[in-house]
Write a protein that holds these residues in place. Structure first.
Motif, PDB file in Angstrom:
ATOM      1  N   PRO A 139      33.849  36.754  -8.271  1.00  0.00           N
ATOM      2  CA  PRO A 139      33.154  38.017  -8.415  1.00  0.00           C
ATOM      3  C   PRO A 139      31.904  38.199  -7.785  1.00  0.00           C
ATOM      4  O   PRO A 139      31.121  37.003  -7.836  1.00  0.00           O
ATOM      5  N   GLY A 140      31.391  39.257  -7.214  1.00  0.00           N
ATOM      6  CA  GLY A 140      30.003  39.261  -6.799  1.00  0.00           C
ATOM      7  C   GLY A 140      29.964  39.693  -5.381  1.00  0.00           C
ATOM      8  O   GLY A 140      30.827  39.860  -4.769  1.00  0.00           O
ATOM      9  N   SER A 141      28.868  39.675  -4.913  1.00  0.00           N
ATOM     10  CA  SER A 141      28.535  40.163  -3.446  1.00  0.00           C
ATOM     11  C   SER A 141      28.100  38.933  -2.642  1.00  0.00           C
ATOM     12  O   SER A 141      27.792  37.921  -3.261  1.00  0.00           O
ATOM     13  N   VAL A 142      28.091  39.026  -1.302  1.00  0.00           N
ATOM     14  CA  VAL A 142      27.785  37.882  -0.557  1.00  0.00           C
ATOM     15  C   VAL A 142      26.223  37.682  -0.737  1.00  0.00           C
ATOM     16  O   VAL A 142      25.979  36.559  -0.816  1.00  0.00           O
ATOM     17  N   GLY A 143      25.410  38.711  -1.096  1.00  0.00           N
ATOM     18  CA  GLY A 143      24.034  38.429  -1.355  1.00  0.00           C
ATOM     19  C   GLY A 143      23.750  37.555  -2.701  1.00  0.00           C
ATOM     20  O   GLY A 143      23.146  36.696  -2.609  1.00  0.00           O
ATOM     21  N   GLY A 144      24.460  37.934  -3.604  1.00  0.00           N
ATOM     22  CA  GLY A 144      24.572  37.180  -4.951  1.00  0.00           C
ATOM     23  C   GLY A 144      24.929  35.699  -4.743  1.00  0.00           C
ATOM     24  O   GLY A 144      24.134  34.850  -5.479  1.00  0.00           O
ATOM     25  N   MET A 148      22.621  32.752  -5.638  1.00  0.00           N
ATOM     26  CA  MET A 148      22.711  31.820  -6.705  1.00  0.00           C
ATOM     27  C   MET A 148      23.496  30.287  -5.928  1.00  0.00           C
ATOM     28  O   MET A 148      23.711  29.392  -6.851  1.00  0.00           O
ATOM     29  N   ASN A 149      23.510  30.209  -4.747  1.00  0.00           N
ATOM     30  CA  ASN A 149      24.212  29.359  -4.274  1.00  0.00           C
ATOM     31  C   ASN A 149      25.696  28.865  -5.109  1.00  0.00           C
ATOM     32  O   ASN A 149      25.890  27.861  -5.635  1.00  0.00           O
ATOM     33  N   ILE A 187      20.354  26.412  -6.703  1.00  0.00           N
ATOM     34  CA  ILE A 187      19.121  26.545  -6.042  1.00  0.00           C
ATOM     35  C   ILE A 187      19.468  27.037  -4.664  1.00  0.00           C
ATOM     36  O   ILE A 187      20.230  26.362  -4.196  1.00  0.00           O
ATOM     37  N   SER A 188      18.666  28.126  -4.192  1.00  0.00           N
ATOM     38  CA  SER A 188      18.814  28.672  -2.899  1.00  0.00           C
ATOM     39  C   SER A 188      17.212  29.015  -2.302  1.00  0.00           C
ATOM     40  O   SER A 188      16.411  29.185  -3.093  1.00  0.00           O
ATOM     41  N   PRO A 189      16.926  28.959  -1.011  1.00  0.00           N
ATOM     42  CA  PRO A 189      15.851  29.554  -0.484  1.00  0.00           C
ATOM     43  C   PRO A 189      15.516  31.093  -0.730  1.00  0.00           C
ATOM     44  O   PRO A 189      14.443  31.258  -0.442  1.00  0.00           O
ATOM     45  N   PHE A 190      16.382  31.835  -1.384  1.00  0.00           N
ATOM     46  CA  PHE A 190      16.277  33.174  -1.527  1.00  0.00           C
ATOM     47  C   PHE A 190      15.623  33.510  -2.835  1.00  0.00           C
ATOM     48  O   PHE A 190      15.193  34.714  -3.203  1.00  0.00           O
ATOM     49  N   GLN A 191      15.340  32.429  -3.689  1.00  0.00           N
ATOM     50  CA  GLN A 191      14.799  32.734  -5.015  1.00  0.00           C
ATOM     51  C   GLN A 191      13.282  32.745  -5.246  1.00  0.00           C
ATOM     52  O   GLN A 191      12.734  33.065  -6.051  1.00  0.00           O
ATOM     53  N   GLU A 192      12.498  32.888  -3.869  1.00  0.00           N
ATOM     54  CA  GLU A 192      11.293  33.096  -3.738  1.00  0.00           C
ATOM     55  C   GLU A 192      10.981  34.569  -4.205  1.00  0.00           C
ATOM     56  O   GLU A 192      12.073  35.353  -3.749  1.00  0.00           O
ATOM     57  N   GLU A 193       9.985  34.786  -4.816  1.00  0.00           N
ATOM     58  CA  GLU A 193       9.478  36.344  -5.359  1.00  0.00           C
ATOM     59  C   GLU A 193       9.646  37.009  -4.336  1.00  0.00           C
ATOM     60  O   GLU A 193       9.146  36.974  -2.946  1.00  0.00           O
ATOM     61  N   GLY A 194      10.475  38.118  -4.302  1.00  0.00           N
ATOM     62  CA  GLY A 194      10.211  39.497  -3.120  1.00  0.00           C
ATOM     63  C   GLY A 194      11.398  39.339  -1.925  1.00  0.00           C
ATOM     64  O   GLY A 194      11.261  40.364  -1.225  1.00  0.00           O
ATOM     65  N   LEU A 195      12.046  38.331  -1.909  1.00  0.00           N
ATOM     66  CA  LEU A 195      12.985  38.384  -0.610  1.00  0.00           C
ATOM     67  C   LEU A 195      14.070  39.235  -0.893  1.00  0.00           C
ATOM     68  O   LEU A 195      14.770  39.056  -1.759  1.00  0.00           O
ATOM     69  N   ILE A 196      14.206  40.075  -0.130  1.00  0.00           N
ATOM     70  CA  ILE A 196      15.945  40.869   0.006  1.00  0.00           C
ATOM     71  C   ILE A 196      16.787  40.179   1.083  1.00  0.00           C
ATOM     72  O   ILE A 196      16.458  40.206   2.284  1.00  0.00           O
TER      73      ILE A 196
END
Ligand SMILES: Cc1cc2nc3c(=O)[nH]c(=O)nc-3n(C[C@H](O)[C@H](O)[C@H](O)COP(=O)(O)OP(=O)(O)OC[C@H]3O[C@@H](n4cnc5c(N)ncnc54)[C@H](O)[C@@H]3O)c2cc1C
Length: 316
Positions: A139-144, A148-149, A187-196
């Protein structure tokens, strides 16, 4: 459009919708949008202002408004890993659902962050590209899944990740290539505050359509048999911790907590790590049950189970 070309927002800070209506924003704006319909736990209060951008320009307008007026911004994917507060989500919730393009370059599949993982997997099958089978029926999107890796059936998103395009806090579109050190369990590199995350590219390989399809069906069946879709949930509630020597679901089971209920929320009877909305649960019920399970496991084993599910919105 660059952020500089966006008019300054002069209205009251509590009406971002008014600003967006006056701006070139071309997406949808929904007020007090029930989040129950947009997350897999089927619980929680409304999003104060839910926006559904149609383009990068729309996202930039929203992002600039939030930055200028200090309005909290939450990025919503498929809602499959979140627990939304019963008080809802203040500020702007930005749903990526319309950012769902698909493009193939050689054996790389490039997907918009809002595309559902199911749709991405189907696209790969259609194109006889192998590598995404493990994500079948996730379930979910490509972004998610990138954020979430996502990990299942012996593989994780990092294994096939090539690059992603993100919008940074300073309104730049930046390409993030694969770097092993950026990735780990959940963990992924996208968990940094503010990245979309705007889009993701995945390294696949040509395959036999029938064997890709049969692997996908096998995994879809396994998910059904494991009871993933029997009741509203967010899949595994707790992370697994290798130091504990066994999966969290087994630990919860051995503590005798399967079936434990609080309000309308229960630990499912069929999997210790799947907490479900059994019947009309509030997010508070689910949250209290999470804490109850943590406390009981801690008492009996000394282990602290860390939630994988993310609490979103106003939890004070
Ligand atoms: C029945 C079931 C089974 C599941 N099984 C698994 C499993 O086997 N393995 C697994 O790993 N997970 C599993 N999950 C959890 C879930 O599917 C994954 O975590 C999924 O990747 C979440 O994606 P989403 O789009 O729903 O993210 P959301 O829940 O919408 O968001 C999760 C986080 O990602 C952020 N985010 C989402 N999109 C973007 C974006 N474009 N830019 C920046 N941030 C973004 C959100 O802000 C939030 O912080 C399961 C869930 C369910 C309901």
């Amino acid at each position: 459009m660059t952020p500089d070309s966006i008019q300054s927002y002069d209205g009251p800070v509590n009406s971002p919708a008014e600003y967006l209506k006056k701006s070139p924003f071309s997406g949808q704006i929904l007020l007090d949008a029930p989040m129950k319909n947009r997350c897999t736990f089927k619980s929680g209060g409304p999003a104060e202002t839910l926006v559904i951008p149609e383009s990068l320009e729309d996202i930039l307008i929203v992002r600039t408004l939030c930055a200028e007026k200090n309005i909290p911004l939450f990025i919503l994917g498929g809602g499959a890993n979140i627990l939304v507060s019963d008080k809802g989500i203040k500020g702007i919730t930005l749903s990526m659902e319309k950012m769902a393009t698909v493009k193939q370059e050689d054996n790389t599949l490039i997907c918009g962050a809002g595309l559902s993982v199911n749709a991405m997997v189907s696209e790969a099958l259609e194109r006889s590209l192998s590598g995404l089978e493990f994500l079948s029926r996730l379930p979910g999107s490509v972004g998610g899944a990138l954020y979430m890796n996502a990990r299942c059936y012996g593989a994780e998103v990092a294994d096939i990740f090539d690059w992603a395009e993100v919008l940074t806090l300073d309104h730049k579109v930046k390409r993030i290539p694969f770097n092993k050190a950026d990735w780990a369990y959940k963990i992924s590199p996208f968990q940094e505050e503010g990245l979309i995350i705007l889009k993701g590219a995945f390294r696949l390989s040509p395959g036999e359509k029938s064997s890709i399809s049969s692997k996908m069906n096998e995994i879809a069946l396994s998910r059904r048999e494991k009871g993933h879709f029997r009741a509203p949930s967010a899949g595994s509630t707790f992370k697994n911790n290798r130091d504990f020597g066994k999966p969290s679901g087994q630990i919860i089971d051995e503590c005798g907590l399967k079936g434990l209920s609080l309000g309308g929320a229960s630990v499912s009877d069929w999997h210790g790590n799947i907490l479900i909305n059994r019947e009309g649960a509030s997010s508070e019920d689910i949250s209290r049950l999470i804490i109850e399970v943590q406390n009981k496991v801690k008492e009996q084993t000394g282990f602290y189970l860390e939630p994988e599910v993310l609490r979103v919105g106003d939890w004070n």
